[in-house]
Design a protein around this motif. Sequence first.
Motif, PDB file in Angstrom:
ATOM      1  N   ALA A  13       0.938  -1.313   0.009  1.00 36.97           N
ATOM      2  CA  ALA A  13       0.049   0.114  -0.067  1.00 36.97           C
ATOM      3  C   ALA A  13       0.874   1.348  -0.173  1.00 36.97           C
ATOM      4  N   SER A  14       0.042   2.359  -0.794  1.00 41.49           N
ATOM      5  CA  SER A  14       0.917   3.533  -0.699  1.00 41.49           C
ATOM      6  C   SER A  14       0.778   4.181   0.858  1.00 41.49           C
ATOM      7  N   LYS A  15       1.867   5.200   1.028  1.00 43.50           N
ATOM      8  CA  LYS A  15       1.731   5.683   2.331  1.00 43.50           C
ATOM      9  C   LYS A  15       0.695   6.782   2.537  1.00 43.50           C
ATOM     10  N   GLU A  16       0.194   7.496   1.096  1.00 42.63           N
ATOM     11  CA  GLU A  16      -0.602   8.432   1.244  1.00 42.63           C
ATOM     12  C   GLU A  16      -1.961   8.040   0.984  1.00 42.63           C
ATOM     13  N   ASP A  17      -2.184   6.579   0.515  1.00 35.33           N
ATOM     14  CA  ASP A  17      -3.411   6.036   0.483  1.00 35.33           C
ATOM     15  C   ASP A  17      -3.383   4.575   0.575  1.00 35.33           C
ATOM     16  N   ARG A  18      -3.945   4.018   1.784  1.00 31.64           N
ATOM     17  CA  ARG A  18      -3.601   2.617   2.107  1.00 31.64           C
ATOM     18  C   ARG A  18      -4.455   1.697   1.075  1.00 31.64           C
ATOM     19  N   LYS A  19      -5.406   2.124   0.310  1.00 29.66           N
ATOM     20  CA  LYS A  19      -6.241   1.315  -0.714  1.00 29.66           C
ATOM     21  C   LYS A  19      -5.435   1.365  -2.003  1.00 29.66           C
ATOM     22  N   VAL A  20      -4.452   1.959  -2.084  1.00 28.45           N
ATOM     23  CA  VAL A  20      -3.898   2.250  -3.644  1.00 28.45           C
ATOM     24  C   VAL A  20      -2.500   1.655  -3.523  1.00 28.45           C
ATOM     25  N   PRO A  21      -1.947   0.886  -4.245  1.00 30.95           N
ATOM     26  CA  PRO A  21      -0.559   0.355  -4.429  1.00 30.95           C
ATOM     27  C   PRO A  21       0.133   1.456  -4.485  1.00 30.95           C
ATOM     28  N   GLY A  22       1.438   1.209  -3.665  1.00 25.73           N
ATOM     29  CA  GLY A  22       2.380   2.201  -3.789  1.00 25.73           C
ATOM     30  C   GLY A  22       3.756   1.366  -4.292  1.00 25.73           C
ATOM     31  N   SER A  23       3.882   0.412  -4.155  1.00 28.99           N
ATOM     32  CA  SER A  23       5.099  -0.602  -4.759  1.00 28.99           C
ATOM     33  C   SER A  23       4.792  -1.720  -4.764  1.00 28.99           C
ATOM     34  N   ILE A  24       5.863  -2.637  -5.367  1.00 30.05           N
ATOM     35  CA  ILE A  24       5.872  -4.089  -5.378  1.00 30.05           C
ATOM     36  C   ILE A  24       6.587  -4.841  -4.461  1.00 30.05           C
ATOM     37  N   LEU A  25       6.241  -5.482  -3.519  1.00 34.12           N
ATOM     38  CA  LEU A  25       7.206  -6.587  -2.651  1.00 34.12           C
ATOM     39  C   LEU A  25       7.484  -7.773  -3.476  1.00 34.12           C
ATOM     40  N   THR A  26       8.730  -8.032  -3.379  1.00 38.80           N
ATOM     41  CA  THR A  26       9.075  -9.465  -3.916  1.00 38.80           C
ATOM     42  C   THR A  26       9.904 -10.516  -2.965  1.00 38.80           C
ATOM     43  N   VAL A  27       9.548 -11.740  -3.213  1.00 42.50           N
ATOM     44  CA  VAL A  27      10.483 -12.623  -2.618  1.00 42.50           C
ATOM     45  C   VAL A  27      10.882 -13.752  -3.656  1.00 42.50           C
ATOM     46  N   ASP A  28      12.110 -13.990  -3.629  1.00 39.22           N
ATOM     47  CA  ASP A  28      12.437 -15.250  -4.701  1.00 39.22           C
ATOM     48  C   ASP A  28      12.537 -16.620  -3.927  1.00 39.22           C
ATOM     49  N   VAL A  29      12.564 -17.638  -4.549  1.00 39.23           N
ATOM     50  CA  VAL A  29      12.670 -19.025  -4.212  1.00 39.23           C
ATOM     51  C   VAL A  29      13.784 -19.149  -3.106  1.00 39.23           C
ATOM     52  N   GLU A  30      14.774 -18.350  -3.192  1.00 37.75           N
ATOM     53  CA  GLU A  30      16.079 -18.697  -2.371  1.00 37.75           C
ATOM     54  C   GLU A  30      15.816 -17.654  -1.016  1.00 37.75           C
ATOM     55  N   GLU A  31      14.492 -17.192  -1.054  1.00 39.15           N
ATOM     56  CA  GLU A  31      13.905 -16.404   0.123  1.00 39.15           C
ATOM     57  C   GLU A  31      14.680 -14.903   0.322  1.00 39.15           C
ATOM     58  N   ASN A  32      15.139 -14.302  -0.780  1.00 39.83           N
ATOM     59  CA  ASN A  32      15.313 -12.838  -0.602  1.00 39.83           C
ATOM     60  C   ASN A  32      14.347 -11.937  -1.132  1.00 39.83           C
TER      61      ASN A  32
END
Length: 399
Positions: free
Chosen positions: A242-261
Motif C-alpha cells: 500500500a501507498s503511504k498516502e492512501d492505504r487502498k492504492v498500491p505504492g510499490s511491489i514487494l518481491t521474494v524469490d525462491v532463495e527467500e531474498n
Amino acid sequence: MVKPRGKCSHMIKNKWYEIECAEDVLADILSRLPVKWLLLCKSVCKLWNRVISSQLFIDFQLMQSRKCPCFIIYPYRDLHLQLYVMKATELKTMFTSPFWENDYNLCIIASVDGLIFCVNHAVLGNTTDKDGNDLEIRIYNPATKNVLLLPRGSPSKKLPRIGVAFGPKINEYKVFRFFCAKHNPPAEGKSRPNYYCEVYSSSTGSWRVIGHPPGFPMPANQGPLLGSNHIFLNGKVHWFVASKEDRKVPGSILTVDVEENFGKIDLPQKITKCSYLVNLEGCLSLLVVYDESRMLDIWILKDCHKLKWEKKCSVLSPFSELEPISAVVALKSEILFMTDFHYLLYNVEDRIWRNLVNMPDPLEQRRHPALFTYTESLLSTYGRRSDPEAGDTSNGSST
C-alpha cells in the motif's frame, strides 16, 4: 482363413509387446491421455502402473499438458468448490471439490501446474476464527482429487497474507506467509517492526521464519479479506504494498524469490486502486483502470533485472463506473476480466474486446470469485518429497 488370422493376431501382439518394452514410447502415448484416464490405466497391468506412477512420467505428462493451458473460473461460492475450465472461450468441463469439514469463506489464491492453493478461516476448537487471526491453507489437485492441509503457522494479530513459489524442480514449492507477531521477542526490542515472514517448504513439510519483510502485502482489490493479489513469475512472488498516502492504492511491489531474498519494484507512475498484476506473455505486467476515463493502461516489465517499465498500450475499456472488476488473469496475449455483469476477453495483440456468453451467471451471490490459468497434472500435493507411508491420499481434514 483361421490360420492367417491367428498369425496376424500374433504379429499384433508381438508389435504391442515391443512398444510396451520400449517404455519411452509407451510413456509418450500414455502422456497424451487425460488424467482421469491415466488413473484408470494404472489398473491395466503392473507395467502401466509402474510407468504412470514414476516421477519421470509425471514430469513428462506435465510438460505435454503445459502446451495446452486454459482458464479456470471460480465464479461464486456454492456448497462445494466449483471450478469451470474454459477452452477457446467455451466452458468444457467442471471440477467439484471433495467435502471439507471447514470451508468457511473459501478463497483460491494460486494455481500452478495443476495444483490449486486455497485458504479459509481457521477453526480453533469448535469455533471458526472469524476475526481473521489465522487461515487454513489447503493444496488441491482437482484432477486426482487429492488434498493436503498444511500445518498451522505462527500466531498472528492480523490476517496473514499468503504467496506461492514453485521451483527450481518440478513440483517443488514454497508457501510464504506474512504475519503480525502477537508479541515481539525480547531480543528484538520495541523499535523493531513486528511483521514477519515464514516459509513452508514442500521438501521439509514444515514452517520456518525467515525474518522481517520490507513491507506487508495488500489484500485483494475488491475487498475479500482472504485474497491477496500476488503472482509468481521468473522465480519470484510479487505482491502490491500500500501507498503511504492512501492505504487502498498500491505504492510499490514487494518481491521474494525462491532463495527467500526480499526485494522491491517501483511502479511506473501513480496508479489507482483498480490495479492488477498479471503474467502477460512471460513478463510481469501491470493493469491499471482509471475510474473517470475508463481507460485501461497496460505496462510490461520486459527486463526483470533493469526493472524498467514499458507501456504496452492504453485502450478504452468497456467497463462502466458501476461495474467493479472482480478478478483478472492473463494467458499468453489474452486477458480475461470478470465483473459483476460480464466476462470480457481482451487480446493485446489484436486490440479487440470480446464479451463472452454462456458463462456462469455473474449475478449469482458469491464470495471471493477468482480467475487463474490451469494445466492438468498428476503432481502430488506433497510436492516432490516422497512419503511412502502417507502417499498423497489426504482428504483435507488431516495434515
